[in-house]
Design an enzyme around this catalytic site. Structure first.
Site, mmCIF file in Angstrom:
data_model
loop_
_atom_site.group_PDB
_atom_site.id
_atom_site.type_symbol
_atom_site.label_atom_id
_atom_site.label_comp_id
_atom_site.label_asym_id
_atom_site.label_seq_id
_atom_site.Cartn_x
_atom_site.Cartn_y
_atom_site.Cartn_z
ATOM 1 N N ALA C 240 82.993 61.227 -12.159
ATOM 2 C CA ALA C 240 82.263 62.147 -13.035
ATOM 3 C C ALA C 240 81.981 63.483 -12.331
ATOM 4 O O ALA C 240 82.288 63.666 -11.154
ATOM 5 C CB ALA C 240 80.966 61.495 -13.491
ATOM 6 N N HIS C 241 81.354 64.379 -13.057
ATOM 7 C CA HIS C 241 81.090 65.737 -12.563
ATOM 8 C C HIS C 241 80.169 65.731 -11.347
ATOM 9 O O HIS C 241 79.223 64.962 -11.258
ATOM 10 C CB HIS C 241 80.478 66.591 -13.675
ATOM 11 N N ASN C 242 80.484 66.610 -10.395
ATOM 12 C CA ASN C 242 79.663 66.836 -9.204
ATOM 13 C C ASN C 242 79.614 65.652 -8.238
ATOM 14 O O ASN C 242 78.799 65.627 -7.324
ATOM 15 C CB ASN C 242 78.227 67.239 -9.597
ATOM 16 N N SER C 260 77.103 63.333 -9.948
ATOM 17 C CA SER C 260 76.341 63.831 -8.795
ATOM 18 C C SER C 260 76.141 62.801 -7.687
ATOM 19 O O SER C 260 75.409 63.067 -6.734
ATOM 20 C CB SER C 260 74.969 64.373 -9.223
#
Lengths: 342, 342, 342
Positions: C240-242, C260
């Site tokens: 996923a993102h980050n 994250s």
């Protein structure tokens, strides 16, 4: 692209405190801000950074009372997080404004393309398909026969849309998504072979739906697999034939929903959840990640966990018991001994 | 396309009761039927609808004895569900009869294409590959070097077939499937780095195999990853290097099978199951959804559940105990107290 | 391609025992070897085959002392498994030496392509993207705008790389992988709708990373999603993102990592694992397949299992207890009865 604090304050309807002419050309996290960037403070956990950030502009909540001086130019808004989301979106729209036709592409004569399209190279559009206005079909997108795509929808590279699919307006469908593949249906035969059940239904996706990369949505055996308006699907999700997902339900990555299950509105479903076929899930239900749902959930707002799942509060208690099981076994033995002695 | 009741009764070898000239042009669920549609009754749960359906024709089991009058024209067959599957299939074959070559495509001179092909736009076929008769390669399909594809097989849009793969006859491989990517093999080195183990085996897929969208099947390190005839794989499944799946085994979505495991014939494996590497699973084994298989299953017909999995009957009992664990902890404390008092 | 035992012994720095002029043209498993093939013995379990193999050449460990005569020509090396991996790799490099440009492709004028490329048919490269030397872009690869790809990296068919992505040197990215799709971020609004949070960060992939088929890696909301050098990702993984994944960490198929989360170096993560967002996982942590990680793991080298996961040793004990739960319930009832009698 460069914007002044004044321009941004106007866009957001916020009030400005500091130099209105200061310019920014990028967005940053508050702890990573550099001169020329814009940032925001929403989570109180990050308050310390608002005083030390090197960002030129910081967006804060009206309700926030600083304890020290903020050196950056400040824009006060009702909801800093939401305002930042609006800015990100605006930035995104300006920076991804692809239009026009790249060559070669393959669009049959009977297909209709709306005004102001982006048709990337190697796009295929089949017989009688109708593409709305301002639609973007990125390179390598496949659209089969008799497909409808609403205004403003974006299909990112390599999305595959089988025939008869209906997609609404303002949807974002990410790379590698497959819509309308055959449902998984086979009739067992006397000799233990399987006879394929032909899948002649379709998929309907309503407006404002977002679908993450490489997710798959199967066509219905008969009738339609339906994704209602505002639904958000993450990556690598499996939606089987004849499933219906209610409005504004959000599903995290790698979850799978088996055939003919009907999910309610405003549900929140975690990642890697499995839901068996032919169930009904009520509205506003929350399902914890990795749960397995084997029976219908008929009460709105229920929160469940486990595989098979039950009430999350009870699950957590049972799980505490699971961790204590070695201790339980020891105690039980001790008690048995004691009793025998008695 | 329109068919008369007479034509359909002949196709199915059924007996007709009602108007033989009535025409239908679509298929419908019994509870959703409209005039001009054909439907069927297989599940007794839906019996009430057979009397009220607006469908023009309904297919029923010979053995079924109606309690009231059926207004639709009736066709009686031995197995209504199977007959309906045959009709769906016939309908499908007639409606998806794509043939011919779309341009541009990229087929090297050394490749051989059989008679009556469909080659969609943006298809790539590599060196020395042999494509059988009546094969359909939908737009954007990639076929590498030295690949063999048998007669009548369909590769839907964007399927990627790496070099050396062998695919049998009459297979259906859905959009986004990847066949023959590298197996996941790395030899740890002294400095904690990894040395890639080159993967020089291939994938063999036998006849009548169906593979769902975005499923991945890795090539063998050496030798072959083998999918035996009649196997049905759902969407987003992971088949690792050197796995072998026995004839007519069916696997639901998002299941993963690790390297070198050998699955028997006629198994039924639920969704989101994980099977570790180097195991043997016997014939006719059933594995419940979300189970984790950590040891071989050597007895034919075993049914298992859990992670790690064991006999499904025992698992269900243990899970009842899991739900009662908070109660168990309380009782245990009470017993301890009581005993101390004694 | 044909090689003599002499040539192979020199390549591996091994010592030769037998006919140095014997030739081989394929690689085989020791139990399946045919004349003209080369094989190896690393796992003592397979020792019996070293005496009976029909392979012409067999590679063995220096330390191995045969109990009988080996008829094949023998090459002794320090580590037979690693030597075989080197041979496989050499073989692979020779056999997959695609270069040149296939047509049509779509490369905009502002893109830069390094020396000695392979550009397959239907490849798209967007504005200002820079492709290094000796890069292979297989057919149907999509590279968006402002992308950088390092020397010697291979993108297999149909890989989709969104704009702003940075990919290092000597990476292998398998078919159907999607890099840089939007992170899954939506801000709930008063009316229970969701406002999309625009995702304007990017993805950075460092050198020597391998990514399996149909895996998805989302771009960061802000900043970068980072895959550090030497990381190996299997098929159908969700990043996923980050997220940040530390150097030389290895992750098996179908695992998902939420937004994250930061994973350490040299970790080994099993298949179908789920890790929630905003966690920190230390270095050299091992996570058993199908585990669910709900809290950070801060101690290096920890080994965990379960959903939610805890120490693997304790988990195994608790699971033994889980299997005994029906028995526990029975005993508890008996004890209660006994105590009542007393």
């Amino acid at each position: 692209m460069e914007f002044t604090a004044q321009q941004i304050a106007e866009l957001l309807g916020g009030t400005l405190d500091g130099d209105p002419s200061v310019k920014v050309n990028s967005l940053a996290k508050i702890e990573e801000g550099q001169p020329g960037s814009l940032t925001f403070l929403a989570n109180p956990k990050y308050e310390e950074f608002v005083y030390s950030t090197s960002s030129s502009i910081v967006i804060i909540n009206e309700a926030f009372v600083p304890e020290k001086e903020i050196t950056a130019t400040v824009i006060r808004v009702k909801d800093a997080y939401k305002s930042f989301a609006i800015l990100l979106d605006t930035y995104n729209k300006i920076s991804s404004n692809k239009t026009g036709l790249e060559h070669p592409h393959f669009i049959v004569d009977s297909a209709k393309i709306g005004v102001n399209p982006y048709i990337g190279a190697f796009v295929h559009v089949g017989e009688n398909s109708e593409i709305g206005a301002n639609v973007k079909l990125y390179p390598g997108v496949y659209v089969g026969d008799n497909v409808t795509i609403g205004d403003g929808t974006i299909l990112f590279p390599g999305v595959k849309v089988y025939s008869e699919t209906i997609i609404g307006k303002s949807c974002r469908i990410h790379a590698g998504v497959v819509i309308g593949g055959d449902g998984f249906g086979f009739a067992p035969q006397d000799d233990s072979n399987y006879l394929k059940v032909a899948q002649i239904g379709n998929v309907i996706i309503e407006d404002h739906v977002e679908i993450g990369s490489n997710t798959t949505i199967d066509r219905a055996t008969l009738g339609s697999t339906i994704i209602r308006k505002g639904v958000k699907l993450d990556n690598l999700i499996q939606i089987a034939h004849n499933v219906e997902i209610g409005e504004h339900t959000v599903i995290a990555a790698q979850t799978g929903i088996a055939g003919s299950t009907k999910i309610g509105r405003f549900c929140m479903i975690g990642g890697q959840v499995g839901i068996v076929g032919h169930l009904v899930i009520a509205d506003k239900v929350k399902i914890a990640a990795q749960s397995g749902i084997g029976t219908s959930i008929l009460r709105d707002g229920e929160i469940v966990q486990g595989s098979p799942a039950f009430s999350i509060a009870e699950y957590k208690k049972s799980y505490v018991g699971f961790r204590k099981l070695p201790e339980v076994l020891t105690k039980l033995e001790e008690l048995e001994k004691l009793l025998k002695e008695i």
